[in-house]
Scaffold this motif. Structure first.
Motif, PDB file in Angstrom:
ATOM      1  N   GLU A 168       0.828  -1.206   0.000  1.00 29.87           N
ATOM      2  CA  GLU A 168       0.000   0.000   0.000  1.00 29.87           C
ATOM      3  C   GLU A 168       0.864   1.258   0.000  1.00 29.87           C
ATOM      4  O   GLU A 168       0.590   2.219  -0.733  1.00 29.87           O
ATOM      5  CB  GLU A 168      -0.920  -0.015   1.223  1.00 29.87           C
ATOM      6  CG  GLU A 168      -2.004  -1.089   1.163  1.00 29.87           C
ATOM      7  CD  GLU A 168      -2.811  -1.163   2.442  1.00 29.87           C
ATOM      8  OE1 GLU A 168      -2.295  -0.681   3.495  1.00 29.87           O
ATOM      9  OE2 GLU A 168      -3.937  -1.681   2.415  1.00 29.87           O
TER      10      GLU A 168
ATOM     11  N   LEU B  74      -5.980  -3.142  -5.747  1.00 29.60           N
ATOM     12  CA  LEU B  74      -5.740  -3.046  -4.308  1.00 29.60           C
ATOM     13  C   LEU B  74      -7.056  -3.017  -3.549  1.00 29.60           C
ATOM     14  O   LEU B  74      -7.195  -3.656  -2.496  1.00 29.60           O
ATOM     15  CB  LEU B  74      -4.913  -1.798  -3.995  1.00 29.60           C
ATOM     16  CG  LEU B  74      -4.662  -1.534  -2.505  1.00 29.60           C
ATOM     17  CD1 LEU B  74      -3.913  -2.707  -1.877  1.00 29.60           C
ATOM     18  CD2 LEU B  74      -3.879  -0.240  -2.308  1.00 29.60           C
ATOM     19  N   VAL B  75      -8.029  -2.302  -4.087  1.00 31.47           N
ATOM     20  CA  VAL B  75      -9.353  -2.255  -3.440  1.00 31.47           C
ATOM     21  C   VAL B  75      -9.969  -3.655  -3.423  1.00 31.47           C
ATOM     22  O   VAL B  75     -10.489  -4.109  -2.390  1.00 31.47           O
ATOM     23  CB  VAL B  75     -10.274  -1.258  -4.182  1.00 31.47           C
ATOM     24  CG1 VAL B  75     -11.690  -1.338  -3.615  1.00 31.47           C
ATOM     25  CG2 VAL B  75      -9.737   0.154  -4.057  1.00 31.47           C
TER      26      VAL B  75
ATOM     27  N   GLU C 192       1.804   6.603  -6.826  1.00 30.33           N
ATOM     28  CA  GLU C 192       0.733   7.507  -7.234  1.00 30.33           C
ATOM     29  C   GLU C 192       1.149   8.969  -7.040  1.00 30.33           C
ATOM     30  O   GLU C 192       0.903   9.819  -7.906  1.00 30.33           O
ATOM     31  CB  GLU C 192      -0.528   7.195  -6.437  1.00 30.33           C
ATOM     32  CG  GLU C 192      -1.746   8.001  -6.882  1.00 30.33           C
ATOM     33  CD  GLU C 192      -2.989   7.655  -6.097  1.00 30.33           C
ATOM     34  OE1 GLU C 192      -4.077   8.102  -6.492  1.00 30.33           O
ATOM     35  OE2 GLU C 192      -2.862   6.941  -5.085  1.00 30.33           O
TER      36      GLU C 192
ATOM     37  N   LEU D 292       2.482   1.659  -3.437  1.00 26.14           N
ATOM     38  CA  LEU D 292       1.521   2.150  -4.428  1.00 26.14           C
ATOM     39  C   LEU D 292       1.194   3.627  -4.191  1.00 26.14           C
ATOM     40  O   LEU D 292       1.063   4.406  -5.154  1.00 26.14           O
ATOM     41  CB  LEU D 292       0.246   1.304  -4.375  1.00 26.14           C
ATOM     42  CG  LEU D 292      -0.828   1.611  -5.422  1.00 26.14           C
ATOM     43  CD1 LEU D 292      -0.244   1.536  -6.829  1.00 26.14           C
ATOM     44  CD2 LEU D 292      -2.007   0.649  -5.292  1.00 26.14           C
ATOM     45  N   ASP D 293       1.083   4.036  -2.920  1.00 25.14           N
ATOM     46  CA  ASP D 293       0.842   5.465  -2.606  1.00 25.14           C
ATOM     47  C   ASP D 293       2.003   6.327  -3.108  1.00 25.14           C
ATOM     48  O   ASP D 293       1.787   7.409  -3.688  1.00 25.14           O
ATOM     49  CB  ASP D 293       0.662   5.647  -1.095  1.00 25.14           C
ATOM     50  CG  ASP D 293      -0.673   5.096  -0.612  1.00 25.14           C
ATOM     51  OD1 ASP D 293      -1.568   4.898  -1.447  1.00 25.14           O
ATOM     52  OD2 ASP D 293      -0.795   4.830   0.608  1.00 25.14           O
TER      53      ASP D 293
ATOM     54  N   LYS E  24      -4.546   0.515  -8.434  1.00 24.27           N
ATOM     55  CA  LYS E  24      -5.377   1.025  -7.342  1.00 24.27           C
ATOM     56  C   LYS E  24      -6.675   0.225  -7.242  1.00 24.27           C
ATOM     57  O   LYS E  24      -7.131  -0.116  -6.139  1.00 24.27           O
ATOM     58  CB  LYS E  24      -5.691   2.508  -7.575  1.00 24.27           C
ATOM     59  CG  LYS E  24      -4.490   3.431  -7.367  1.00 24.27           C
ATOM     60  CD  LYS E  24      -4.817   4.872  -7.755  1.00 24.27           C
ATOM     61  CE  LYS E  24      -5.947   5.427  -6.917  1.00 24.27           C
ATOM     62  NZ  LYS E  24      -6.278   6.815  -7.294  1.00 24.27           N
TER      63      LYS E  24
ATOM     64  N   VAL F  31      -1.420   2.557 -13.341  1.00 25.65           N
ATOM     65  CA  VAL F  31      -1.534   3.030 -11.958  1.00 25.65           C
ATOM     66  C   VAL F  31      -2.978   2.930 -11.493  1.00 25.65           C
ATOM     67  O   VAL F  31      -3.268   2.485 -10.373  1.00 25.65           O
ATOM     68  CB  VAL F  31      -1.012   4.476 -11.841  1.00 25.65           C
ATOM     69  CG1 VAL F  31      -1.322   5.045 -10.458  1.00 25.65           C
ATOM     70  CG2 VAL F  31       0.491   4.531 -12.098  1.00 25.65           C
ATOM     71  N   THR F  32      -3.901   3.323 -12.360  1.00 21.93           N
ATOM     72  CA  THR F  32      -5.331   3.247 -12.019  1.00 21.93           C
ATOM     73  C   THR F  32      -5.760   1.796 -11.782  1.00 21.93           C
ATOM     74  O   THR F  32      -6.504   1.493 -10.850  1.00 21.93           O
ATOM     75  CB  THR F  32      -6.175   3.864 -13.153  1.00 21.93           C
ATOM     76  OG1 THR F  32      -5.763   5.208 -13.355  1.00 21.93           O
ATOM     77  CG2 THR F  32      -7.652   3.831 -12.799  1.00 21.93           C
TER      78      THR F  32
END
Length: 564
Positions: free
Chosen positions: A314, A362-363, A321, A317-318, A359, A355-356
């Motif tokens: 996480e 990840l959700v 982003e 990835l943050d 995300k 990237v999208t």
């Protein structure tokens, strides 16, 4: 007279041949007589007497009487026939009846061969009987103590065999009964039948010995060890479920119940039937139980991996982003100043899409973890794949950042190269104007103007908004090539002019004495004044070479030394 002598000789030959043939028949009779006597002197009766050491009852008695009758028949009947045939042969030989004698000899040969086979059969069967009795006695002497030892082992270690003790005792009693049957058959003289009992008893005792050695270990595994392992495994399953592990997909509870039930059957089989089923089933069961433990351990490790590594993912990835948002802002700014190639824009949009997608994944992944209805081994595989994708995108993002940063760097480098071109053109122009030459060829000025015009196009491309760096580099390459050509041609022209002056000055020493040289030098000077330096050099060089061969080469070397 000659016929009489021939007839007498023929009679003599016939008599000699007849005597020789009769002699051969007598020799054959002697041979068969010796063979007959040899058979009569055989100790067959002595060999048969060995049977009397056995129990002369039943089959043994029948065989003995049959062998004795056969031997008596050989002595009293068959050898008597041979004796009579020998007499007939001698009688026929005495009368020179050779065909009859030969026929008798053939019968003698056939009879004696049959007698030999009968004797061989008698002795062979006799030896088989004697050897069978001896082997039976030896085997029984070894098997009876073995049965005693096995009974003793069972008696001293009854706890190891549990209810199977009864089955083993029954087996021992049956074997005991077989020993009694053996003794009865021996007393009855039935040694061949007794041999079958010995072979059967030996096989059963060896199997029992092996089974008694294997039984305790197999029984302990099926009665204690494996049930205990299954209980521990079942308890471990419940504990893992209580701790939040999703392991329903493994369906171990059903397998454990099946194995527990099967172990009860195996224990019953060990007690009532033997070890064959246990030897086949237990290793397979042990392997599967070990595999179950391994799979549960894998799930535990996977859960720890997910819980430990998910925050790192996480965070990674943050960071990606955040960095990509900065890149996005930078791209928007640069697009106002620089022209982006289609490939660069495609890479940018591809990165944004990836990237999208990460995300979104990840959700979904977080939802799966919270729902706790997915195997952690599967979640681990998904998380490891997500880490790999994150690394790939970060690497591609870094490459893209370096690419857009290269735009500014390339612009700066292009402006510096353009300044170098302008400086070079200025210096070359000043060099031409201060050269004290009578003139500069038009092609030189044309090339200088062309190079200047191409450098101006570079400047125009640099001043465009947005800046197309590809167009700038193309124009810059053309301008550099044009400038290099103009400079090369200018330097060559200046070298020609300087060398022409040197050659004319050197050749002036011959001018007053050589009219032809003087005329050529005058032509060279004319061309020099018209700024045709290459032609002027060629004319002056030809003139001096005619007068002094090799002079041009020496002048060139001298000029090179001065320049260097």
């Amino acid at each position: 007279m000659e016929y009489v002598i021939g007839l007498i000789l023929l009679i003599i030959v016939v008599i000699i041949v007849g005597l020789l043939l009769r002699k051969r028949l007598y020799d054959s009779v002697d041979y068969y007589e010796s063979w007959k006597l040899d058979i009569m002197n055989r100790n067959v009766a002595l060999e048969l007497s060995k049977v009397k050491e056995l129990n002369l009852e039943g089959d043994t008695k029948e065989h003995f009487e049959e062998w004795k009758d056969q031997w008596d028949s050989i002595l009293t009947e068959e050898l008597a026939d041979v004796e009579e045939l020998l007499y007939d042969t001698e009688h026929a030989a005495d009368r020179y009846n050779f065909p009859a004698a030969k026929k008798s000899l053939n019968k003698i040969e056939e009879t004696l061969v049959k007698i030999e086979k009968k004797i061989e059969g008698i002795l062979s069967e006799l030896n088989v009987l004697l050897e069978t009795e001896a082997e039976n006695r030896k085997e029984i002497a070894e098997l009876e103590p073995l049965l005693h030892e096995l009974r003793k082992e069972l008696s001293h270690n009854r706890f190891k065999y549990d209810r199977a003790e009864i089955r083993f005792e029954v087996e021992f009693d049956e074997i005991d009964h077989e020993f009694k049957n053996y003794s009865e058959l021996v007393e009855e003289g039935n040694y061949i039948q007794a041999k079958d009992i010995v072979a059967n008893v030996k096989k059963r005792l060896e199997e029992l010995q092996t089974e008694m050695e294997e039984f305790p270990s197999l029984y302990k595994k099926s009665k204690q060890e494996l049930p205990s392992q299954l209980d521990d495994l079942s308890r471990g399953l419940r504990e893992m479920k209580d701790e939040g592990y999703f392991i329903d997909h493994l369906d171990f509870a059903r397998e454990i119940n099946e194995y527990q039930s099967r172990l009860l059957d195996i224990v019953a089989s060990l007690q009532k039937e033997g070890t064959e089923e246990a030897k086949k089933a237990l290793p397979e069961m042990e392997d599967r139980i070990a595999e179950m433990y391994e799979l549960l351990e894998k799930e535990a490790i996977a859960k720890n991996f997910v819980e430990t590594k998910m925050p790192n993912y996480e965070k990674g990835l943050d960071n990606l982003e955040t960095h990509f948002l900065n890149t996005k802002l930078e791209v928007e700014q640069l697009r106002e100043t620089y022209y982006f190639e289609d490939s660069d824009l495609e890479k940018y949009m591809s990165l944004e899409k990836m990237v999208t997608q990460l995300k979104g994944k990840l959700v979904e992944f977080t939802t799966k973890v919270e729902a706790n209805n997915y195997a952690h081994s599967k979640l681990r595989a998904e998380l490891e794949e997500a880490f790999q994708q994150l690394d790939i995108i970060e690497e591609e993002h870094e490459q893209f950042k370096q690419r857009i940063q290269t735009l500014r760097k390339e612009e700066i480098e292009a402006r510096e190269q353009l300044k170098t071109i302008h400086d070079t053109l200025f210096k070359t122009t000043r060099k031409l104007r201060t050269s004290n030459l009578p003139g500069v060829p038009d092609y030189i000025w044309t090339m200088m103007e062309d190079a200047s015009a191409k450098s101006d196009r570079v400047l125009e491309a640099l001043d465009e908004q947005p800046l197309d760096i590809q167009r700038v580099q193309k124009n810059l390459s053309e301008a550099q090539s044009s400038v290099e050509t103009a400079i090369d041609q200018t330097n060559t022209m200046l070298d020609h002019a300087s060398l022409t002056e040197q050659v004319i000055q050197y050749a002036n020493r011959y001018r007053s004495t050589n009219q032809s040289l003087a005329q050529k030098l005058a032509e060279a000077e004319r061309l020099f004044r018209k700024a045709e330096y290459e032609h002027a050099l060629e004319t002056a060089a030809n003139a001096i070479e005619e007068v002094e061969p090799g002079a041009l080469n020496r002048i060139e070397k001298q000029q090179e030394m001065i320049v260097s």
